[in-house]
Scaffold this motif. Structure first.
Motif, PDB file in Angstrom:
ATOM      1  N   ASN A   1       0.835  -1.198   0.000  1.00 28.20           N
ATOM      2  CA  ASN A   1       0.000   0.000   0.000  1.00 28.20           C
ATOM      3  C   ASN A   1       0.875   1.256   0.000  1.00 28.20           C
ATOM      4  OD1 ASN A   1       0.377   1.065   2.843  1.00 28.20           O
ATOM      5  ND2 ASN A   1      -0.380  -0.988   3.334  1.00 28.20           N
ATOM      6  N   ALA A   2       0.236   2.402  -0.106  1.00 29.52           N
ATOM      7  CA  ALA A   2       0.947   3.665  -0.316  1.00 29.52           C
ATOM      8  C   ALA A   2       1.705   4.150   0.913  1.00 29.52           C
ATOM      9  CB  ALA A   2      -0.034   4.748  -0.764  1.00 29.52           C
ATOM     10  N   GLU A   3       1.531   3.488   2.048  1.00 29.85           N
ATOM     11  CA  GLU A   3       2.283   3.882   3.242  1.00 29.85           C
ATOM     12  C   GLU A   3       3.565   3.062   3.407  1.00 29.85           C
ATOM     13  OE1 GLU A   3       1.508   4.817   7.986  1.00 29.85           O
ATOM     14  OE2 GLU A   3      -0.125   4.839   6.528  1.00 29.85           O
TER      15      GLU A   3
ATOM     16  N   ARG B   1       7.605   2.296   7.144  1.00 31.15           N
ATOM     17  CA  ARG B   1       6.436   2.913   6.518  1.00 31.15           C
ATOM     18  C   ARG B   1       6.511   4.426   6.688  1.00 31.15           C
ATOM     19  NH1 ARG B   1       2.163   3.647  10.374  1.00 31.15           N
ATOM     20  NH2 ARG B   1       2.447   2.496  12.323  1.00 31.15           N
ATOM     21  N   TYR B   2       5.679   5.125   5.956  1.00 34.99           N
ATOM     22  CA  TYR B   2       5.784   6.578   5.835  1.00 34.99           C
ATOM     23  C   TYR B   2       5.655   7.302   7.174  1.00 34.99           C
ATOM     24  CZ  TYR B   2       4.982  11.252   3.880  1.00 34.99           C
ATOM     25  OH  TYR B   2       5.063  12.579   3.570  1.00 34.99           O
ATOM     26  N   ALA B   3       4.805   6.799   8.065  1.00 33.00           N
ATOM     27  CA  ALA B   3       4.653   7.449   9.364  1.00 33.00           C
ATOM     28  C   ALA B   3       5.978   7.505  10.104  1.00 33.00           C
ATOM     29  CB  ALA B   3       3.612   6.714  10.203  1.00 33.00           C
ATOM     30  N   GLU B   4       6.824   6.492   9.916  1.00 32.58           N
ATOM     31  CA  GLU B   4       8.124   6.506  10.593  1.00 32.58           C
ATOM     32  C   GLU B   4       9.019   7.602  10.032  1.00 32.58           C
ATOM     33  OE1 GLU B   4      11.648   3.559  12.203  1.00 32.58           O
ATOM     34  OE2 GLU B   4      10.074   2.748  10.913  1.00 32.58           O
ATOM     35  N   VAL B   5       8.957   7.830   8.741  1.00 33.88           N
ATOM     36  CA  VAL B   5       9.733   8.917   8.147  1.00 33.88           C
ATOM     37  C   VAL B   5       9.360  10.243   8.796  1.00 33.88           C
ATOM     38  CG1 VAL B   5      10.204  10.196   6.022  1.00 33.88           C
ATOM     39  CG2 VAL B   5      10.024   7.702   5.961  1.00 33.88           C
ATOM     40  N   LEU B   6       8.064  10.448   9.000  1.00 30.39           N
ATOM     41  CA  LEU B   6       7.608  11.699   9.618  1.00 30.39           C
ATOM     42  C   LEU B   6       8.110  11.822  11.052  1.00 30.39           C
ATOM     43  CD1 LEU B   6       3.950  11.818   8.256  1.00 30.39           C
ATOM     44  CD2 LEU B   6       5.930  13.105   7.430  1.00 30.39           C
ATOM     45  N   LEU B   7       8.061  10.729  11.816  1.00 33.40           N
ATOM     46  CA  LEU B   7       8.520  10.814  13.200  1.00 33.40           C
ATOM     47  C   LEU B   7      10.038  10.891  13.292  1.00 33.40           C
ATOM     48  CD1 LEU B   7       6.070   8.540  15.213  1.00 33.40           C
ATOM     49  CD2 LEU B   7       6.034  11.005  14.860  1.00 33.40           C
TER      50      LEU B   7
END
Length: 552
Positions: A284-286, A396-402
């Protein structure tokens, strides 16, 4: 069945060599000045060599759970009936060099490195032809270097100083310093980057965005000055070592690499938190990078993270392999409007045939909810079987943000970090974001909590606590406040005496076992657990790597 992107794992036996199969010669020329003797003639042969690096990694998708989840305050392991077995040993801080989980993780990562070294050498020195072009060679060598850098990053986080094995002629056993290992990780990843595609819809294939993600995490970790063996030796009792001032230049690199991924426009936070997991949601996209799984008997090993975190469906009274340590942990995510709560902590599951598991007092314990193979029509509904063919999500993308938020925060840019954290929270709270989800300020505790809320049971927690140097405090201050730590849970008899009105319904032996585990966590806590021990080989012989980590 999913398309298997890997060649048959029997190739691992043909192409990966012994654990330490390389010399300490750090010359990057794979031929080392010798005449080309590569037997690789075709792209298929080169692909087989390059794909052999993945087999060992497939065997670790669940094993990380027993290290980086069990060795914290959040989980307990009942992997075996006998509490002296490997999983429970880690859970109660009795890990030794002969424990299977450090043995497996350490040795398999080095097997992957050995396979990568062979691929780099053999493919790099192969003669180009119509069946194996220069572009083919560059891509496949880049994939091997990606996995070698990835594997060394895992090793240095878990075991600290480790030997650098970089060619197929070495018998190196001497441990390199932390900085030297991180230098090698960065070298491998940056050398791989230009010859990888920017993006691949199959998230198990290395890409430039995967490189940039891992480099962001590398610089976030390295920039906070990873703890050395000498510092661990100096820990007094159960007092965490002082967190040093960060290297802000490295933290800025973490931000820069995170921005490369963000600005690529290829990834996003999914609207639904629950849409991240499950066979139907793979690629998926994340998801940025995952380890591919087709399941037991097909790939090297199925993804047992799904089974170990949600063992024995429809048998709630059977001790799970690993689970949350206490009923109070479901309240770590405080807001009922935070959708991460209902999908991270499972208290009740209804199956398609109507059977219901009550995963809490007085029958069982709260289980990780992310890996439950759910139906599409309900938060609490599950299919009757748990597959182990779900790809293992590494990044996943949320980790990049954090990662970006943490790097900004420790660079004294809390206001910028706040904006990034709120982006993650906006997805979590949905329509309730403006009424309880949005933070107006960002403290260190807020940042730490956000990692906990977003990545519960995703094999990040121990790594976070070690990076922040809060591991000992987190265990010794949290566990004694757990419900099942209380004296009335000491034995089946005391439990039944404390709750006579439901004594015949209580799974008393189970809760007494939980109580014992929780007390052992506190009683056995020691500064040495900032590392896992340098383990034995897979046949339980000494690897000859010196010195051992402090305390083991």
């Amino acid at each position: 069945m999913k398309k298997n992107v890997f060649f048959p794992t029997v190739l691992l036996a043909l192409f990966s060599t012994a654990l330490f199969s390389c010399s300490d010669d750090s010359n990057d020329d794979p031929s080392n000045g010798e005449e080309n003797t590569s037997s690789v003639k075709t792209r298929a042969e080169a692909e087989a060599l390059a794909n052999a690096v993945y087999g060992p990694l497939q065997t670790l998708s669940s094993s990380y759970t027993f290290l980086v989840e069990s060795a914290t305050e959040t989980t307990i392991s009942f992997e075996e009936v006998d509490d002296s077995k490997d999983g429970p040993q880690v859970s109660v801080f009795e890990t030794t060099p002969s424990n299977w989980y450090p043995i497996k993780v350490f040795n398999r990562l080095y097997k992957s490195i050995g396979a990568a070294n062979l691929a780099i050498e053999e493919i790099g020195t192969a003669t180009s032809n119509s069946n194996l072009t220069d572009a083919d060679k560059a891509l496949l060598v880049a994939r091997a270097k990606f996995v070698r850098g990835y594997s060394y990053f895992q090793l240095v986080q878990l075991f600290g100083e480790v030997p650098l094995v970089l060619t197929s002629k070495s018998t190196e056993r001497t441990r390199a310093s932390i900085d030297v290992v991180y230098d090698q990780v960065v070298n491998d990843l940056t050398e791989a980057l230009p010859n990888l595609p920017a993006f691949d819809s199959n998230k198990s294939n290395p890409t430039q965005n995967a490189v940039n993600t891992i480099l962001a995490k590398v610089y976030l970790t390295w920039g906070q000055k990873p703890i050395t063996s000498a510092e661990i030796s100096a820990i007094a009792g159960t007092t965490d070592p002082t967190k040093p001032a960060p290297d802000t230049e490295k933290l800025q690199k973490a931000v820069d690499y995170a921005n490369k991924v963000i600005n690529s426009g290829k990834y996003q936070l999914l609207d639904s938190y629950n849409s991240i997991w499950g066979v139907a949601n793979e690629n998926n996209a994340e998801v940025i990078f995952s380890i591919h799984h087709d399941g037991d008997g097909i790939d090297a090993q199925g993804n047992h993270q799904t089974h170990c975190g949600f063992t024995w469906p429809k048998s709630a009274r059977t001790d799970p392999h690993i689970s949350y340590a206490d009923i109070t942990l479901e309240n770590r995510i405080p807001s009922e409007y935070d959708t991460r709560k209902q999908f991270s902590y499972a208290t009740r599951v209804e199956y398609t045939d109507g059977v219901v598991d009550t995963l809490t007092w007085p029958v069982s314990i709260v289980r990780p909810g992310k890996w439950i193979h759910r139906t599409t029509d309900g938060t609490y509904k599950a299919l009757d079987a748990q597959p182990n063919s779900i790809d293992h999500i590494d990044f996943r993308y949320a980790e990049v943000l954090l990662i970006k938020a943490e790097a900004l925060f420790f660079s004294n840019k809390a206001s910028e970090a706040l904006t990034v954290v709120n982006e993650v929270r906006k997805r979590a709270f949905g329509g309730h974001y403006e009424h309880g989800g949005k933070l107006s300020t960002l403290t260190k505790e807020d940042l730490y909590n956000e990692w906990d809320y977003e990545f519960a049971f995703e094999q990040k927690h121990w790594l976070n606590l070690v990076r922040w140097r809060t591991l000992l405090t987190q265990v010794k201050t949290t566990v004694p406040n757990y419900e099942y730590y209380k004296p009335e849970y000491k034995s089946a008899a005391t439990i039944k005496a404390a709750f006579p009105e439901i004594a015949n319904k209580i799974n008393a032996a189970f809760y007494a076992r939980v109580h014992t585990h929780l007390h052992a966590k506190v009683d056995n806590l020691n500064g040495k657990f900032y590392r896992f021990p340098i383990p034995l080989s897979e046949d339980y012989t000494n690897l000859g790597i010196t010195p051992q980590n402090p305390g083991y």
